[in-house]
Design an enzyme around this catalytic site. Structure first.
Site, short mmCIF file in Angstrom:
data_model
loop_
_atom_site.label_atom_id
_atom_site.label_comp_id
_atom_site.label_asym_id
_atom_site.label_seq_id
_atom_site.Cartn_x
_atom_site.Cartn_y
_atom_site.Cartn_z
CB SER A 1 22.82 -23.89 9.15
OG SER A 1 23.28 -25.20 9.43
CD GLU B 1 9.51 -19.59 0.49
OE1 GLU B 1 9.47 -20.82 0.68
OE2 GLU B 1 10.35 -19.04 -0.23
CE LYS C 1 14.40 -22.79 9.53
NZ LYS C 1 14.22 -24.13 10.10
NE ARG D 1 20.62 -29.11 6.86
CZ ARG D 1 21.81 -28.93 7.41
NH1 ARG D 1 22.36 -29.90 8.14
NH2 ARG D 1 22.48 -27.80 7.24
CD GLU E 1 11.91 -29.14 6.88
OE1 GLU E 1 12.13 -29.29 8.10
OE2 GLU E 1 12.84 -29.04 6.05
#
Length: 237
Positions: free
Chosen positions: A12, A47, A49, A70, A104
């Site tokens: 996390s 960057e 998210k 995940r 992602e």
């Protein structure tokens, strides 16, 4: 879905929600860096998210052999047929070794609007659209949602040919993976904060959802020294 145990744990992220809290994080990093000694000068990157669903891909001998969500960070769900329908997921890459890469998965807002014009059941938002598209037993539904992935980390790679974030990003791109733009890279903390402020200003004009910006220490050896808490990497926020 079948269960899949990741080769490397997915952590996390710790959060800061004010400049004061960011300054405290930077001080902790600088203190640990100075204490360790014999490390390259500190550099940071900023960057987007992306607000989507994490996708973990495994390659061996240049071929995509597994894809998983995940899950709890150690065990996820296998979604290889679904991932193979996503245009930004390469089925083969130049690198021939065993590699696990994180990205992602998201649905562009323009694609969501286009999809909803003809959908029998319009999708509520882009994040649910990505999660429902990837975690769907019918890969054709995944294909129709025209999902995208941006890749950012290679946690499993023997003898990586790079030593920092810029080198890792170049390696990712050279193997055909799209990446998030680097909005800042350097040691100037004032510039770092300006990059974060720019993300906040531009957020509403982006064609994808974000839930903030990610700040990372660039050097991989420094990351190893800083290490982890039981939940978070100490080298990113």
């Amino acid at each position: 879905f079948r269960q899949h145990r990741h080769k490397s744990r997915l952590w996390s992220m710790d959060k800061v929600q004010s400049i004061e809290a960011l300054d405290q994080w930077l001080e902790r990093v600088k203190t640990a860096h100075a204490k360790a000694g014999n490390l390259p000068p500190l550099q940071y990157s900023v960057e987007y998210k992306y607000d989507g669903l994490t996708l973990v891909l495994t390659y061996d001998k240049g071929l995509l052999i597994n894809a998983a969500t995940r899950g709890n960070g150690m065990v996820g769900e296998e979604v290889l047929p679904q991932a193979m329908t996503i245009a930004s997921v390469p089925l083969s890459i130049p690198f021939q070794g065993l590699m696990e890469i994180h990205g992602e998965c998201y649905m562009p807002l323009s694609q969501l609007a286009k999809y909803n014009k003809t959908a029998e059941e319009p999708l509520k938002n882009a994040r649910n659209a990505a999660a429902g598209g990837l975690r769907n037993l019918d890969p054709e539904i995944t294909r129709k949602r025209r999902l995208q992935v941006r890749f950012y980390d290679v946690p499993t790679l023997e003898n990586p040919p790079y030593t920092d974030q810029a080198g890792m990003r170049q390696f990712i791109q050279e193997n055909g993976f799209p990446t998030s733009p680097i909005l800042f890279m350097g040691s100037d903390e004032a510039e770092l904060k300006r990059a974060v402020a720019w993300v906040e200003e531009e957020r509403e004009s982006l064609d994808f959802l974000i839930d903030g910006a990610v700040i990372k220490v660039c050097d991989l050896a420094t990351r190893q020294v800083l290490g982890y808490t039981d939940k978070f990497p100490r080298w990113a926020v």
